[in-house]
Design a protein around this motif. Structure first.
Motif, PDB file in Angstrom:
ATOM      1  N   SER A   8      70.632 -40.991   3.369  1.00  0.00           N
ATOM      2  CA  SER A   8      70.833 -39.797   2.553  1.00  0.00           C
ATOM      3  C   SER A   8      71.056 -38.571   3.421  1.00  0.00           C
ATOM      4  O   SER A   8      70.597 -38.497   4.573  1.00  0.00           O
ATOM      5  N   PHE A   9      71.772 -37.615   2.856  1.00  0.00           N
ATOM      6  CA  PHE A   9      71.989 -36.319   3.503  1.00  0.00           C
ATOM      7  C   PHE A   9      71.941 -35.265   2.410  1.00  0.00           C
ATOM      8  O   PHE A   9      72.643 -35.363   1.405  1.00  0.00           O
TER       9      PHE A   9
ATOM     10  N   TRP B  94      72.307 -23.008   5.480  1.00  0.00           N
ATOM     11  CA  TRP B  94      71.709 -24.111   4.727  1.00  0.00           C
ATOM     12  C   TRP B  94      70.615 -24.772   5.556  1.00  0.00           C
ATOM     13  O   TRP B  94      70.634 -24.719   6.776  1.00  0.00           O
ATOM     14  N   PHE B  95      69.686 -25.401   4.857  1.00  0.00           N
ATOM     15  CA  PHE B  95      68.701 -26.250   5.502  1.00  0.00           C
ATOM     16  C   PHE B  95      69.086 -27.692   5.181  1.00  0.00           C
ATOM     17  O   PHE B  95      69.282 -28.059   4.016  1.00  0.00           O
ATOM     18  N   ALA B  96      69.210 -28.530   6.208  1.00  0.00           N
ATOM     19  CA  ALA B  96      69.720 -29.888   6.035  1.00  0.00           C
ATOM     20  C   ALA B  96      68.657 -30.920   6.380  1.00  0.00           C
ATOM     21  O   ALA B  96      67.777 -30.688   7.212  1.00  0.00           O
ATOM     22  N   ASP B  97      68.771 -32.082   5.741  1.00  0.00           N
ATOM     23  CA  ASP B  97      67.861 -33.206   5.992  1.00  0.00           C
ATOM     24  C   ASP B  97      68.687 -34.479   5.941  1.00  0.00           C
ATOM     25  O   ASP B  97      69.223 -34.852   4.893  1.00  0.00           O
ATOM     26  N   ALA B  98      68.810 -35.147   7.086  1.00  0.00           N
ATOM     27  CA  ALA B  98      69.522 -36.421   7.163  1.00  0.00           C
ATOM     28  C   ALA B  98      68.502 -37.515   7.467  1.00  0.00           C
ATOM     29  O   ALA B  98      67.676 -37.370   8.368  1.00  0.00           O
ATOM     30  N   SER B  99      68.542 -38.624   6.710  1.00  0.00           N
ATOM     31  CA  SER B  99      67.525 -39.655   6.890  1.00  0.00           C
ATOM     32  C   SER B  99      68.101 -41.035   6.630  1.00  0.00           C
ATOM     33  O   SER B  99      69.109 -41.210   5.952  1.00  0.00           O
TER      34      SER B  99
ATOM     35  N   ALA C  96      61.314 -45.409   8.502  1.00  0.00           N
ATOM     36  CA  ALA C  96      62.140 -44.271   8.093  1.00  0.00           C
ATOM     37  C   ALA C  96      62.264 -43.315   9.264  1.00  0.00           C
ATOM     38  O   ALA C  96      61.317 -43.119  10.031  1.00  0.00           O
ATOM     39  N   SER C  97      63.425 -42.712   9.404  1.00  0.00           N
ATOM     40  CA  SER C  97      63.616 -41.698  10.439  1.00  0.00           C
ATOM     41  C   SER C  97      64.624 -40.682   9.930  1.00  0.00           C
ATOM     42  O   SER C  97      65.458 -40.984   9.067  1.00  0.00           O
ATOM     43  N   GLY C  98      64.531 -39.485  10.449  1.00  0.00           N
ATOM     44  CA  GLY C  98      65.438 -38.446  10.000  1.00  0.00           C
ATOM     45  C   GLY C  98      65.358 -37.204  10.859  1.00  0.00           C
ATOM     46  O   GLY C  98      64.549 -37.110  11.797  1.00  0.00           O
ATOM     47  N   TYR C  99      66.205 -36.245  10.518  1.00  0.00           N
ATOM     48  CA  TYR C  99      66.261 -34.980  11.258  1.00  0.00           C
ATOM     49  C   TYR C  99      66.454 -33.860  10.251  1.00  0.00           C
ATOM     50  O   TYR C  99      67.364 -33.902   9.415  1.00  0.00           O
TER      51      TYR C  99
END
Length: 800
Positions: free
Chosen positions: A386-387, A340-345, A330-333
């Motif tokens: 996912s985002f 907004w606070f964002a999480d892309a993985s 798994a990897s993401g940023y």
């Protein structure tokens, strides 16, 4: 609340103070900085478990290893009463990947996350008589205990929040994230009977990445010997010699079967990393495990027609020796995106289950038969992208509204690879049984490579409307490539009556999409049957829903299971570290997927016609057929005591009750009247009563200077199994005691000595008619705590 604070909270799903099985000592040891708290069940709340609107259990790494358990799933079973991990033996692949579940529901009703991201399930389908027959589940034992910082268990439906598979709840495994230091542990032990020897070497260490992040490496090597509680086989073993018993009958080792835990060798490596880049954070985690398991099938006597005397003059025990491999990455940023606070993985996982046979035989090849076989391979892979974004928005009466939005894409693939020809072919020798003994190999016409994908959209809202009232809501829409779309929702609330007493409730709908394993699994055997003096090939086995058999029987395409759940609870946060939670729930599930029993032509004229058109002799298949209602109650009580000069004491008690009723059995018109055939009493009892309705734990942990004493009592209530004759057997409830002593010899070195099942408790024995000539003395498919008896062990730990 400042956005940066929320960012930290959303970025990690972490531990809680000691409230329901929980303690936060690990965080204090690994970091001197305070850690923001978040609990599964809410992507936004910065709360403790008793302050949330849903029941959550927190099990720290220290609690997982306190009783010396070497397997993640077994440690969790003794920590959370509503989690079931029964033992099984002689159940083919299920001996290697055992079913595990929450609240007495199916194993595939529980969603497993790692660091908040979905984990793939096993490629194995449980086909034999275990709990959860016809399902697949994530293999928790593929994740080393040494990699785990804590485990969070959400005992509430969460499909609207996390997607399919979360009808019973969610298990979130949080990996270690320390920037420095580590541990190295070696343990060894065996049962009181002198078998089941285990040696386990495991540990982890963290590396500081230029003060901008960290990476933690964890690993284990685990070697476990088998246990065997088989009775002596009294049957005649050898062909008669001149009408008399063979003299070897007197010297034959009649403990010929293997009824107990499988032996295995397991290697696992995991990592967990994060690194600050600009105002955001890169993260990655994953690992692999490789396990070889060896378990026995039924013993083939020397006189058995499935044996060839020239190969095995004394008979043989086929050994199923699958190789099980799991990999995940798994990897993401995580980053700020305006307000907004964002999480892309992106997450990828793969499970491979390779069926191998040792000490086996294809009797149709005669003396030329191989003794080892590659019987084929199952593969399941899963890709998740996912985002999501989240923020606080000013709301009613100056309170903040937490908003989370997200989109996800998931693709699942499933493959069946045929075994080597000798594992399924008929060699033509003396009309003997074809295929490798113990497990017949997958034929080329069983091979399949299919996939499906789905896209999900979700929104979550949460708000502390007043000082006393907090509410939350979630809505999720998912569109699947194979059966269409589904929308689920969830609402929850919590009201504080006083500073100590609060009530909470949730209502939600959920769904579970049929697994690709259920959609595409097939295992077809070709049997050569004598018809009027001529050998005629006929097909039998498990047929998937794409097959001509399913089409002729009007089984129809599998549809998602749908649920409606309600829960209500009371929370008491008393004085001096006392907490109590009581939660009642009801879960109605429509169209549950089952694996049917086999249909044969004599069942009905319509079935005979359908099988004839499809060219099959008999068939079983997956079908949406059962509606159920599950009701239950969970109680958790925890208290900490300061004993002054006598140290400190943590006491925890938990109780879980669940009861499942079958509301309806729904079959296609062509199968009317066959309810007792397709879903008979054996299967109905397995679904409703094969796991204890009552379970509980009572544990005490006492710390005094350098000595820690842990004493736990676990209760597994009665359960019922039914045989093919319709006879039910009730196995009484049992208490299991575990005791361990841990001595901190130096600042770095500690020694633990302990005993599991201290008083050598066994389950009730089976009725004589169910013991198969006295060989299966104990229930071999659903024993809640196994049938190995007591186990003692020693462990040395080094911290640095």
């Amino acid at each position: 609340m400042k956005r940066s604070t929320i960012s930290i909270a959303i970025a990690s799903i972490v531990s809680l103070p000691a409230i329901s099985y929980a303690q936060d000592n690990e965080a204090e040891v690994q970091s001197s900085e305070p850690e923001r708290i978040q609990v599964i069940g809410s992507r936004l709340s910065v709360r403790t478990a008793t302050e949330g609107s849903a029941p959550v259990d927190i099990i720290s790494a220290e609690d997982l290893v306190a009783a010396g358990f070497t397997e993640t799933a077994k440690a969790l079973q003794y920590a959370v009463p509503s989690f079931n991990f029964p033992s099984s033996s002689i159940t083919d692949g299920s001996d290697a990947v055992r079913p595990a579940s929450l609240r007495g529901l199916s194993p595939d009703h529980t969603l497993v996350l790692v660091n908040g991201k979905r984990r793939h399930s096993s490629s194995l389908v449980h086909l034999n008589g275990t709990t959860g027959r016809g399902s697949s589940n994530a293999d928790l034992n593929a994740i080393p205990i040494s990699a785990i910082k804590r485990i969070e268990v959400l005992r509430d439906g969460a499909s609207a929040q996390y997607g399919s598979d979360a009808i019973a709840g969610v298990i979130n495994i949080v990996l270690k994230d320390n920037a420095q230091g580590g541990d190295l542990n070696i343990s060894a032990g065996q049962t009181y009977e002198g078998d089941g020897e285990q040696v386990k070497l495991h540990g982890s260490f963290g590396v500081n990445l230029n003060d901008r992040g960290a990476i933690v490496f964890s690993g284990e090597y685990h070697d476990k010997g088998r246990t065997n509680r088989a009775g002596l086989d009294p049957r005649q073993q050898y062909p008669l010699v001149d009408g008399e018993l063979d003299p070897r009958e007197d010297t034959f080792d009649r403990k010929s079967h293997h009824v107990g835990d499988a032996e295995f060798e397991n290697i696992g490596l995991f990592f967990n990393a994060d690194y600050q880049v600009g105002t955001g954070e890169l993260y990655a985690f994953g690992g692999f495990s490789e396990r070889t398991t060896k378990s026995g099938a039924f013993y083939r006597r020397a006189l058995d027609a499935r044996n060839v005397l020239e190969v095995y003059p004394d008979g043989f025990l086929p050994i199923l020796a699958p190789d099980t491999n799991d990999i995940s990455i798994a990897s993401g940023y995580r980053f700020d995106l305006g307000d907004w606070f964002a999480d892309a993985s992106i997450v990828y996982g793969e499970s491979e289950f390779n069926y191998r046979l040792e000490n086996s035989l294809n009797a149709s090849f005669g003396a030329a038969s191989p003794r080892e076989f590659d019987a084929g391979t199952l593969l399941h892979d899963e890709l998740n992208v996912s985002f999501e974004v989240s923020r606080l928005i000013e709301f009613y009466n100056y309170s903040d509204l937490s908003v989370a939005l997200g989109v996800s894409y998931r693709e699942n693939g499933y493959q069946i690879k045929a075994g080597e020809p000798a594992s399924y072919e008929d060699g033509g020798f003396d009309n003997r049984a074809a295929g490798s003994q113990g497990f017949t190999g997958f034929r080329p016409d069983s091979e399949i490579s299919e996939s499906r994908d789905n896209t999900g959209l979700y929104v979550e809202l949460e708000n502390q409307l007043t000082e006393k009232f907090q509410w939350a809501a979630a809505l999720r829409y998912e569109d699947y490539s194979d059966f269409g779309n589904n929308t689920s929702w969830k609402v929850s609330g919590r009201y504080a009556i006083t500073d100590e007493l609060a009530v909470r409730a949730t209502a939600n709908t959920g769904f579970r999409a049929p697994g690709v394993q259920q959609l595409y699994f097939t295992n077809i055997s070709t049997l050569f049957v004598n018809r009027d003096g001529e050998l005629v090939p006929e097909q039998s086995g498990t047929f998937n829903n794409l097959s001509a058999v399913a089409r002729e029987l009007e089984v129809g395409a599998l549809q998602p299971e749908e649920s409606q759940s309600f829960s209500a609870g009371v929370v008491w946060n008393g004085y001096n570290g006392l907490s109590l939670t009581i939660d009642a729930y009801q879960i109605e599930i429509d169209d549950r997927i089952i694996l049917s029993s086999s249909l044969i032509p004599s069942d009905s004229p319509a079935v005979a016609d359908a099988l004839a058109v499809a060219g099959a002799d008999n068939a079983r298949f997956f079908i949406n057929a059962v509606d159920t209602t599950t009701r239950g109650l969970d109680i958790v009580l925890a208290k900490e005591y300061d004993l002054a000069e006598y140290g400190s004491l943590r006491a925890q008690a938990a109780y879980g009750y669940n009861e499942t009723d079958i509301d309806a059995i729904n079959l296609p018109q062509i199968l009317d009247g066959l309810e007792d055939k397709l879903f008979n009493g054996v299967e109905q009892t397995r679904m409703t009563r094969s796991v204890p309705q009552n379970s509980g734990t009572l544990s005490f942990t006492h710390d005094y200077e350098k000595l820690q004493t842990h004493l736990a009592f676990s209760y597994f209530g009665d359960y019922i199994l039914e045989n093919n004759a319709g006879t039910q057997t009730t196995f009484g409830g049992k208490w299991i005691a575990d005791l361990s002593f841990r001595y901190q010899a130096t600042d770095s070195v500690a020694v633990r000595l302990g005993a599991q099942n201290l008083f050598d408790t066994y389950p009730d024995k089976q009725l004589p008619e169910n013991q198969f000539n006295g060989i299966f003395q104990y229930p071999n498919t659903n024993a809640p705590f196994g049938f190995n008896g007591g186990y003692y062990y020693a462990e040395v730990s080094y911290r640095f």
